[in-house]
Design an enzyme around this catalytic site. Structure first.
Site, mmCIF file in Angstrom:
data_model
loop_
_atom_site.group_PDB
_atom_site.id
_atom_site.type_symbol
_atom_site.label_atom_id
_atom_site.label_comp_id
_atom_site.label_asym_id
_atom_site.label_seq_id
_atom_site.Cartn_x
_atom_site.Cartn_y
_atom_site.Cartn_z
ATOM 1 C CE LYS A 80 15.172 22.047 -46.455
ATOM 2 N NZ LYS A 80 14.091 21.569 -45.550
ATOM 3 C CB SER A 155 13.975 24.514 -42.926
ATOM 4 O OG SER A 155 13.695 23.182 -43.353
ATOM 5 C CB SER A 179 10.705 22.025 -43.223
ATOM 6 O OG SER A 179 11.213 22.584 -42.037
#
Lengths: 500, 99
Positions: A80, A155, A179
């Site tokens: 990420k 997210s 997330s």
């Protein structure tokens, strides 16, 4: 589809180690998958094709020469884009960091690389990891591989979509309030949020420091065990990381936890829960019952979900979480000042305050501004006790509920999210409805516990449904074994969207 | 719940947070912030008298490193992302007036 893309990360690792497949072939297969799907999905912020090819060639040469290549030798993964890498950029999906080149690599990412993994690229996210749909990225929204009109969750939506569409063999996400787990559920992959302190946060761009944790997102539970084992462990440079031995998560994975007691938190099975998700969880409970697990009813009163007459949901845990997370965010994001790194305004300024205020107004998107301002408000004099301090007290009540529940069971089984993946744009107009996407995941972060999201089937509309296992602190081994038990007993694993 | 946050309050929060707001943004954020703070007020239903605030997920005490000097980020790396610099310094507009 290319045979390599049918392999899990663990199988690919073994195939490379045995010489059946080269790391270079694996990298090419994944780069081809990225080329095929990236335009439709927008899962990546950057792809390091040349670097990946060079590293793969090195792994292949090492293997050919009989040198050790590591437990992830030659396996292409993604991370990420809120984890620092000393190569490429670390954007956090924000205009603020659009051109930020981190001076060092995050500990968790470094651990992957030292184990021989190849970082193929960095994945998209809600700006600064603040969101539940990966729509607030300043770059572009990521789409769900199961239905590109729908969000991948967030997210860590880029990591989830990338793994689901087999654009990487596995990925790292980060989880502050759900997330990792919620996008894993929306995209039909496995996601583990480890116990707070299990994985170093050094080099993870801070959002809510008492909540943030890095974890794996993978095609099955075995891969989650493999990656969790590599990234976990003490880091002297993160004083919140715990100095405790890391079990070999893979070794005992196929041994079901003896005398497993599954707790069903009754507050989570209310009318707030979508019927098809409720049905899928009921089936999962039956799978465990048939496998010999004892199923008990437990209560998490402060995580209760209330449904008003007009259908509006509310929960102490959601209110508590957003106060804590936003307060920490307002403090953490004070570092973006237009002076040391990140965006600086091009406008003429009269003084240093204008330099800060203009740079931050231009560099941050609306959701980040909302959270910083709300956190500023809840920490400001006159409101600190009413909101921030109150939330910290409620946090203790929420954690206490879990401690009591674990007196009667080993793991909790519950939904990950109240619905399957929602449509792009469906929740962007009203921030509060977006916050409620985290209703089943946030309590886990407040209590610092590990949570594992695994696929529990596909809805009649063709969207993946996830379920969540929650355990006491440092019970990752039990969660993974319980998850593996479900995979084997139900046959629900390695879900694959039609596009791949 | 009547938790109106006025545009003036929003501008004040914006100043504290060092985020410049246009009038339109102050209005829009004001409505959203009021909604969300109204939601936060749900916690007032709970009696938390005598509950110790939980500041951290794990009850860990201070962790102290050995008092040994180690290499840290060198100046060139620390300055590499600076929007503006002057030698080994971060450069900002003049902060103090001419007089």
């Amino acid at each position: 589809m290319n045979d390599i893309l049918n392999l899990s990360a663990l199988e690919l690792r073994d195939a490379i180690a045995s010489g059946a497949v080269t790391s270079s072939a694996a990298v090419e297969a994944y780069l081809a998958a990225i080329a095929a799907h990236e335009q439709a999905l927008g899962a990546f912020t950057q792809v390091f094709a040349d670097r990946a090819r060079e590293q793969a060639a090195r792994v292949d040469a090492d293997r050919a020469a009989g040198r050790p290549v590591g437990v992830l030798g030659g396996v292409p993964l993604a991370v990420k884009d809120n984890m620092c890498t000393a190569y490429g950029r670390t954007t956090c999906g924000s205009k603020m960091l659009a051109n930020f080149h981190a001076p060092y690599t995050a500990t968790a990412v470094g651990r992957l690389e030292r184990a021989g993994a190849i970082v193929l690229g960095k994945t998209n996210l809600d700006e600064f990891a603040m969101g539940s749909s990966t729509e607030s990225s300043a770059l572009a929204a990521t789409r769900n591989p199961w239905d590109t009109h729908r969000v991948p969750g967030g997210s860590s939506g880029g990591s989830a979509a990338g793994v689901a569409a087999r654009m990487c063999a596995g990925a790292l996400g980060s989880d502050t309030g759900g997330s990792i787990r919620q996008p894993a559920a929306f995209c039909g992959v496995v996601g583990l949020k480890p116990t707070y302190g299990r994985v170093s946060r050094l080099g993870l761009v801070a959002y809510g420091s008492s909540l943030d944790q890095i974890g794996p997102m993978t095609v099955d539970v075995s891969d989650a065990a493999l990656l969790a084992g590599v990234i976990s462990g003490h880091d002297p440079k993160d004083s919140t990381s715990i100095n405790a031995p890391v079990p070999d998560y893979l070794a005992g994975l196929d041994t079901p936890p003896p005398g497993l007691r599954i707790g069903l938190p009754r507050e989570f099975y209310s009318q707030a829960l979508d019927g098809e998700i409720h049905a899928a969880i009921d089936q999962a409970v039956e799978v465990y019952r048939r496998a010999g697990a004892k199923v008990v009813d437990v209560s998490l009163p402060h995580s209760r979900i209330d449904v008003a007459a007009d259908g509006a949901l509310s929960s102490y845990a959601v209110a508590c979480y957003y106060i804590v997370a936003m307060s920490e965010a307002s403090s953490n994001l004070a570092r973006y000042d237009g002076v040391h790194y990140g965006h600086r305004t091009g406008r003429r300024v009269e003084d240093i305050i204008e330099l800060y205020s203009f740079s931050r107004a231009e560099g941050f998107g609306d959701e980040v501004k909302r959270r910083i301002m709300l956190g500023t408000y809840t920490l400001s004099s006159g409101y600190y006790d009413a909101y921030y301090n109150k939330a910290l007290k409620v946090r203790r009540l929420i954690a206490g509920d879990f401690a009591r529940a674990f007196g009667d069971c080993d793991v909790l089984l519950c939904p990950v999210a109240p619905t399957t993946a929602f449509r792009v744009g469906e929740k962007t107009a009203d921030p509060l409805t977006m916050y409620l996407a985290d209703i089943y995941t946030i309590s886990v972060n407040l209590a610092g516990l590990p949570g594992l999201a695994i696929p529990a089937g596909v809805s009649p509309a063709g969207l993946p449904i996830g379920m969540q296992l929650i355990g006491p602190a440092f019970s990752e081994d039990v969660l993974l074994r319980a998850g593996r038990l479900y995979e084997k007993a139900s046959g629900v694993t390695r879900l694959r969207p039609k596009m791949v | 719940m009547t938790n109106a946050i006025t545009a003036e309050q929003v501008r004040h929060i914006g100043r504290l947070a060092r985020i410049e707001l246009t009038d339109d943004q102050a209005d829009a954020f004001g409505r959203q912030l009021a909604d969300i703070v109204g939601y936060f007020d749900k916690l007032k239903e709970l009696d938390t008298d005598g509950v110790e605030p939980m500041v951290h997920a794990l009850e860990v005490t201070n962790v102290l490193a050995a008092d040994v000097a180690e290499a840290s980020l060198d100046a060139a790396a620390a300055l590499a992302n600076a929007p503006d610099r002057d030698g080994d310094y971060f450069k900002v507009p003049k902060v103090i007036g001419d007089s």
